[in-house]
Scaffold this motif. Sequence first.
Motif, PDB file in Angstrom:
ATOM      1  N   GLY A 163       0.814  -1.214   0.000  1.00  6.18           N
ATOM      2  CA  GLY A 163       0.000   0.000   0.000  1.00  6.18           C
ATOM      3  C   GLY A 163       0.844   1.259   0.000  1.00  6.18           C
ATOM      4  N   LEU A 164       1.911   1.280   0.801  1.00  7.64           N
ATOM      5  CA  LEU A 164       2.794   2.445   0.845  1.00  7.64           C
ATOM      6  C   LEU A 164       3.568   2.603  -0.464  1.00  7.64           C
ATOM      7  CD1 LEU A 164       4.119   2.165   4.498  1.00  7.64           C
ATOM      8  CD2 LEU A 164       2.570   3.894   3.579  1.00  7.64           C
ATOM      9  N   ALA A 165       3.936   1.478  -1.077  1.00  7.81           N
ATOM     10  CA  ALA A 165       4.645   1.541  -2.358  1.00  7.81           C
ATOM     11  C   ALA A 165       3.749   2.121  -3.451  1.00  7.81           C
ATOM     12  CB  ALA A 165       5.127   0.140  -2.755  1.00  7.81           C
ATOM     13  N   VAL A 166       2.485   1.706  -3.453  1.00  2.83           N
ATOM     14  CA  VAL A 166       1.531   2.249  -4.432  1.00  2.83           C
ATOM     15  C   VAL A 166       1.323   3.740  -4.200  1.00  2.83           C
ATOM     16  CG1 VAL A 166      -0.846   2.139  -5.266  1.00  2.83           C
ATOM     17  CG2 VAL A 166       0.393   0.030  -4.762  1.00  2.83           C
ATOM     18  N   LEU A 167       1.250   4.148  -2.929  1.00  3.80           N
ATOM     19  CA  LEU A 167       1.120   5.574  -2.629  1.00  3.80           C
ATOM     20  C   LEU A 167       2.338   6.349  -3.125  1.00  3.80           C
ATOM     21  CD1 LEU A 167      -0.239   7.993  -1.249  1.00  3.80           C
ATOM     22  CD2 LEU A 167       0.925   7.328   0.863  1.00  3.80           C
ATOM     23  N   ALA A 168       3.517   5.778  -2.955  1.00  9.08           N
ATOM     24  CA  ALA A 168       4.735   6.437  -3.434  1.00  9.08           C
ATOM     25  C   ALA A 168       4.687   6.634  -4.946  1.00  9.08           C
ATOM     26  CB  ALA A 168       5.957   5.619  -3.042  1.00  9.08           C
ATOM     27  N   LEU A 169       4.183   5.635  -5.658  1.00 14.18           N
ATOM     28  CA  LEU A 169       4.038   5.765  -7.115  1.00 14.18           C
ATOM     29  C   LEU A 169       3.020   6.843  -7.466  1.00 14.18           C
ATOM     30  CD1 LEU A 169       4.064   1.990  -8.160  1.00 14.18           C
ATOM     31  CD2 LEU A 169       5.907   3.659  -8.423  1.00 14.18           C
ATOM     32  N   ALA A 170       1.929   6.921  -6.668  1.00 11.83           N
ATOM     33  CA  ALA A 170       0.914   7.945  -6.923  1.00 11.83           C
ATOM     34  C   ALA A 170       1.482   9.337  -6.712  1.00 11.83           C
ATOM     35  CB  ALA A 170      -0.287   7.716  -6.017  1.00 11.83           C
ATOM     36  N   LEU A 171       2.317   9.488  -5.694  1.00 10.03           N
ATOM     37  CA  LEU A 171       2.882  10.806  -5.384  1.00 10.03           C
ATOM     38  C   LEU A 171       3.902  11.263  -6.430  1.00 10.03           C
ATOM     39  CD1 LEU A 171       3.285  10.466  -1.523  1.00 10.03           C
ATOM     40  CD2 LEU A 171       1.723  11.987  -2.743  1.00 10.03           C
ATOM     41  N   ARG A 172       4.412  10.332  -7.208  1.00 14.70           N
ATOM     42  CA  ARG A 172       5.339  10.713  -8.280  1.00 14.70           C
ATOM     43  C   ARG A 172       4.604  11.405  -9.423  1.00 14.70           C
ATOM     44  NH1 ARG A 172       9.040   5.757 -10.022  1.00 14.70           N
ATOM     45  NH2 ARG A 172       9.866   7.429 -11.332  1.00 14.70           N
ATOM     46  N   LYS A 173       3.291  11.161  -9.531  1.00 20.53           N
ATOM     47  CA  LYS A 173       2.522  11.697 -10.654  1.00 20.53           C
ATOM     48  C   LYS A 173       1.486  12.740 -10.225  1.00 20.53           C
ATOM     49  CE  LYS A 173       2.931   7.373 -13.250  1.00 20.53           C
ATOM     50  NZ  LYS A 173       2.201   6.272 -13.945  1.00 20.53           N
ATOM     51  N   SER A 174       1.341  12.936  -8.916  1.00 22.06           N
ATOM     52  CA  SER A 174       0.334  13.886  -8.453  1.00 22.06           C
ATOM     53  C   SER A 174       0.837  14.597  -7.208  1.00 22.06           C
ATOM     54  CB  SER A 174      -0.988  13.170  -8.148  1.00 22.06           C
ATOM     55  OG  SER A 174      -0.819  12.286  -7.062  1.00 22.06           O
ATOM     56  N   GLU A 175       0.155  15.658  -6.843  1.00 20.82           N
ATOM     57  CA  GLU A 175       0.541  16.426  -5.674  1.00 20.82           C
ATOM     58  C   GLU A 175      -0.001  15.763  -4.406  1.00 20.82           C
ATOM     59  OE1 GLU A 175      -0.758  20.420  -6.300  1.00 20.82           O
ATOM     60  OE2 GLU A 175       0.953  20.885  -7.601  1.00 20.82           O
ATOM     61  N   ALA A 176       0.687  16.029  -3.293  1.00 21.91           N
ATOM     62  CA  ALA A 176       0.299  15.423  -2.016  1.00 21.91           C
ATOM     63  C   ALA A 176      -1.108  15.839  -1.602  1.00 21.91           C
ATOM     64  CB  ALA A 176       1.302  15.807  -0.933  1.00 21.91           C
ATOM     65  N   LEU A 177      -1.500  17.068  -1.909  1.00 21.10           N
ATOM     66  CA  LEU A 177      -2.831  17.549  -1.532  1.00 21.10           C
ATOM     67  C   LEU A 177      -3.943  16.831  -2.279  1.00 21.10           C
ATOM     68  CD1 LEU A 177      -2.240  21.391  -1.198  1.00 21.10           C
ATOM     69  CD2 LEU A 177      -2.680  19.748   0.627  1.00 21.10           C
ATOM     70  N   ASP A 178      -3.599  16.150  -3.368  1.00 16.76           N
ATOM     71  CA  ASP A 178      -4.579  15.347  -4.094  1.00 16.76           C
ATOM     72  C   ASP A 178      -4.562  13.894  -3.631  1.00 16.76           C
ATOM     73  OD1 ASP A 178      -5.582  17.401  -5.681  1.00 16.76           O
ATOM     74  OD2 ASP A 178      -3.984  17.169  -7.153  1.00 16.76           O
ATOM     75  N   SER A 179      -3.375  13.311  -3.548  1.00 20.03           N
ATOM     76  CA  SER A 179      -3.255  11.875  -3.288  1.00 20.03           C
ATOM     77  C   SER A 179      -3.499  11.499  -1.832  1.00 20.03           C
ATOM     78  CB  SER A 179      -1.860  11.377  -3.709  1.00 20.03           C
ATOM     79  OG  SER A 179      -1.702  11.443  -5.103  1.00 20.03           O
ATOM     80  N   ILE A 180      -2.971  12.287  -0.898  1.00 23.80           N
ATOM     81  CA  ILE A 180      -3.057  11.911   0.515  1.00 23.80           C
ATOM     82  C   ILE A 180      -4.498  11.832   1.020  1.00 23.80           C
ATOM     83  CG2 ILE A 180      -2.417  12.549   2.862  1.00 23.80           C
ATOM     84  CD1 ILE A 180      -0.133  11.415   1.237  1.00 23.80           C
ATOM     85  N   PRO A 181      -5.369  12.815   0.747  1.00 25.97           N
ATOM     86  CA  PRO A 181      -6.760  12.677   1.214  1.00 25.97           C
ATOM     87  C   PRO A 181      -7.475  11.459   0.636  1.00 25.97           C
ATOM     88  CG  PRO A 181      -6.301  14.957   0.663  1.00 25.97           C
ATOM     89  CD  PRO A 181      -5.140  14.159   0.168  1.00 25.97           C
ATOM     90  N   ILE A 182      -7.220  11.157  -0.646  1.00 27.81           N
ATOM     91  CA  ILE A 182      -7.849   9.975  -1.251  1.00 27.81           C
ATOM     92  C   ILE A 182      -7.332   8.707  -0.585  1.00 27.81           C
ATOM     93  CG2 ILE A 182      -8.088   8.635  -3.378  1.00 27.81           C
ATOM     94  CD1 ILE A 182      -7.815  11.288  -4.904  1.00 27.81           C
ATOM     95  N   TYR A 183      -6.018   8.641  -0.399  1.00 26.59           N
ATOM     96  CA  TYR A 183      -5.374   7.487   0.242  1.00 26.59           C
ATOM     97  C   TYR A 183      -5.925   7.278   1.652  1.00 26.59           C
ATOM     98  CZ  TYR A 183      -1.550   4.910   2.518  1.00 26.59           C
ATOM     99  OH  TYR A 183      -0.806   4.005   3.236  1.00 26.59           O
ATOM    100  N   GLN A 184      -5.949   8.344   2.458  1.00 27.00           N
ATOM    101  CA  GLN A 184      -6.406   8.221   3.833  1.00 27.00           C
ATOM    102  C   GLN A 184      -7.910   7.973   3.896  1.00 27.00           C
ATOM    103  OE1 GLN A 184      -4.456   7.764   6.044  1.00 27.00           O
ATOM    104  NE2 GLN A 184      -2.567   8.891   5.775  1.00 27.00           N
TER     105      GLN A 184
END
Length: 213
Positions: A163-184
Amino acid sequence: MALTLAPASIISTCAGLSVAWNVLLAPCTLGEQLTYVRAGAAIAIIIGTICMGIFGPHAEVLRSPEEYIALMARPSALVYYAGLAGLVGVLTLLTLRMETNRAFPAALGGSLVGNQFLHKVVTEMINCAWFGSERPGCSADNPFNSWQIWVLGSLALVVSVTGLAVLALALRKSEALDSIPIYQGFQILIGAVSGAMVLQEQRSNNTAGVTLY
């Protein structure tokens, strides 16, 4: 440590507090723009986290490793596993096919990490191994002598790291303010559902509490 003190349905929701830190720090450290949509999403998750913490089940039920294994084999748990497999499969397919969409990989990562019931069961097994029959709900048998703790511990490690690895890949293509709320958000949702369907934690909650939760 927290999982030894409270139900997983409460502990898993606390992950939403990281959204607040993300909203406060990302604009300062990463230069990301806090738009109204992003702020609204973060506020919704934070409010939901607070409500789930207040109205969730607070009574910790001490169970033996055997009782936890029995809970994980109940029909409601099997339905949860099937639903989770379908959700993860769909999100994986969408992540692979729609590489430009930043929502799907973050949702996939959160769906994996949200399975806090695995960590809860393994933690309670370790407690029984450590304290033995002195701890309420534990027998004299050492859980480390059973295969269940090794299988569940491996699964807990795999879903967390993946799960953390997938999040890391998501953060490479998007901003934290977009990915982190969806992830959490997905992590909280999966943690709430798994706590109810697998660990049966909402059975100690009343109807009003379950509804507000």
